[in-house]
Design a protein around this motif. Structure first.
Motif, PDB file in Angstrom:
ATOM      1  N   GLN A   1      10.046 -65.789  27.195  1.00 40.36           N
ATOM      2  CA  GLN A   1      11.060 -66.145  26.207  1.00 40.36           C
ATOM      3  C   GLN A   1      10.542 -66.028  24.785  1.00 40.36           C
ATOM      4  O   GLN A   1      11.316 -65.874  23.861  1.00 40.36           O
ATOM      5  CB  GLN A   1      11.583 -67.553  26.462  1.00 40.36           C
ATOM      6  CG  GLN A   1      12.435 -67.651  27.695  1.00 40.36           C
ATOM      7  CD  GLN A   1      12.990 -69.058  27.904  1.00 40.36           C
ATOM      8  OE1 GLN A   1      12.696 -69.991  27.164  1.00 40.36           O
ATOM      9  NE2 GLN A   1      13.789 -69.206  28.938  1.00 40.36           N
TER      10      GLN A   1
ATOM     11  N   ASP B   1       5.630 -61.243  26.455  1.00 39.98           N
ATOM     12  CA  ASP B   1       6.804 -61.677  25.718  1.00 39.98           C
ATOM     13  C   ASP B   1       7.571 -60.430  25.265  1.00 39.98           C
ATOM     14  O   ASP B   1       7.001 -59.348  25.112  1.00 39.98           O
ATOM     15  CB  ASP B   1       6.403 -62.556  24.527  1.00 39.98           C
ATOM     16  CG  ASP B   1       5.515 -61.811  23.555  1.00 39.98           C
ATOM     17  OD1 ASP B   1       5.994 -61.438  22.486  1.00 39.98           O
ATOM     18  OD2 ASP B   1       4.332 -61.589  23.889  1.00 39.98           O
TER      19      ASP B   1
ATOM     20  N   GLY C   1       1.717 -69.502  26.372  1.00 42.00           N
ATOM     21  CA  GLY C   1       2.440 -68.244  26.208  1.00 42.00           C
ATOM     22  C   GLY C   1       1.599 -67.028  26.558  1.00 42.00           C
ATOM     23  O   GLY C   1       0.952 -66.989  27.593  1.00 42.00           O
TER      24      GLY C   1
ATOM     25  N   SER D   1       5.885 -69.274  24.524  1.00 44.01           N
ATOM     26  CA  SER D   1       6.686 -69.944  25.553  1.00 44.01           C
ATOM     27  C   SER D   1       6.066 -69.777  26.932  1.00 44.01           C
ATOM     28  O   SER D   1       5.485 -68.735  27.248  1.00 44.01           O
ATOM     29  CB  SER D   1       8.101 -69.360  25.569  1.00 44.01           C
ATOM     30  OG  SER D   1       8.847 -69.923  26.636  1.00 44.01           O
ATOM     31  N   SER D   2       6.225 -70.796  27.760  1.00 46.00           N
ATOM     32  CA  SER D   2       5.745 -70.727  29.147  1.00 46.00           C
ATOM     33  C   SER D   2       6.875 -70.413  30.126  1.00 46.00           C
ATOM     34  O   SER D   2       6.665 -70.435  31.337  1.00 46.00           O
ATOM     35  CB  SER D   2       5.074 -72.048  29.543  1.00 46.00           C
ATOM     36  OG  SER D   2       6.005 -73.113  29.491  1.00 46.00           O
ATOM     37  N   ASN D   3       8.051 -70.105  29.612  1.00 42.79           N
ATOM     38  CA  ASN D   3       9.189 -69.767  30.461  1.00 42.79           C
ATOM     39  C   ASN D   3       9.428 -68.271  30.442  1.00 42.79           C
ATOM     40  O   ASN D   3       9.418 -67.639  29.382  1.00 42.79           O
ATOM     41  CB  ASN D   3      10.446 -70.496  29.992  1.00 42.79           C
ATOM     42  CG  ASN D   3      10.304 -71.994  30.146  1.00 42.79           C
ATOM     43  OD1 ASN D   3       9.952 -72.476  31.218  1.00 42.79           O
ATOM     44  ND2 ASN D   3      10.553 -72.725  29.081  1.00 42.79           N
TER      45      ASN D   3
END
Length: 173
Positions: free
Chosen positions: A6, A167, A39, A10-12
């Motif tokens: 994301q 990313d 991230g 971010s870790s999503n």
């Protein structure tokens, strides 16, 4: 397979499994995933808590549980046991029931638990696709158990499976 974070910190993430057919490459299943707690990075180092950005082959699998039908070479071993808690206090038990080694700083053709590091230990390694434990990872990509089983049954070494990960902004470069 494409893993898109994301954002740089971010870790999503989202995973899209691409399949090749008569019409070329087509996106298939899309799944939610986690990546490293901090991230992404273009220059991964041991303990930086970031997932490496890049394109990597997927050649070897394994896990604590019996082979669920993997076409990749599969190493079942008690060495895949893990305990403790993750960054958000979630239990890690079962996270390595099924894994697929991401060929970042590892020797392809060996068990995922082989610690050979061609770039040196300081560049990290042991980066896997594994079962999601409900929170961010140190550098791995984690997916729901049913998606890991589907990947293991789908990825064919004769098709030379690859993972593109990072990313979105880094992947555009």
């Amino acid at each position: 397979m494409l893993v898109t974070g994301q954002g740089k910190d971010s870790s999503n993430s989202q995973v899209v499994l691409y399949r090749h057919g008569s019409g070329g490459w087509r996106p298939g299943a899309t799944w939610s995933a986690h990546n490293a707690v901090k991230g992404w990075t273009d220059h991964h180092h041991l303990d930086d808590d970031r997932s490496p950005v890049g394109v990597f082959s997927l050649t070897d699998a394994g896990g604590l549980l019996a082979n669920p039908g993997s076409k990749l070479p599969y190493d079942q071993s008690a060495a895949f046991s893990i305990g403790g808690t993750g960054f958000e206090g979630e239990p890690l038990a079962g996270s390595f029931d099924y894994v697929i080694a991401i060929n970042y700083n590892r020797q392809p053709g060996t068990s995922p638990i082989d610690w050979t590091r061609p770039l040196g230990a300081g560049r990290g390694g042991g980066i896997w696709l594994h079962i999601d434990h409900g929170g961010p990872t140190h550098a791995c990509i984690s997916l729901a158990q049913q998606h890991m089983k589907e990947l293991l049954r789908t990825l064919d070494p004769h098709q030379h499976p690859m993972i593109v990960m990072g990313d979105a902004d880094s992947l555009k470069r």
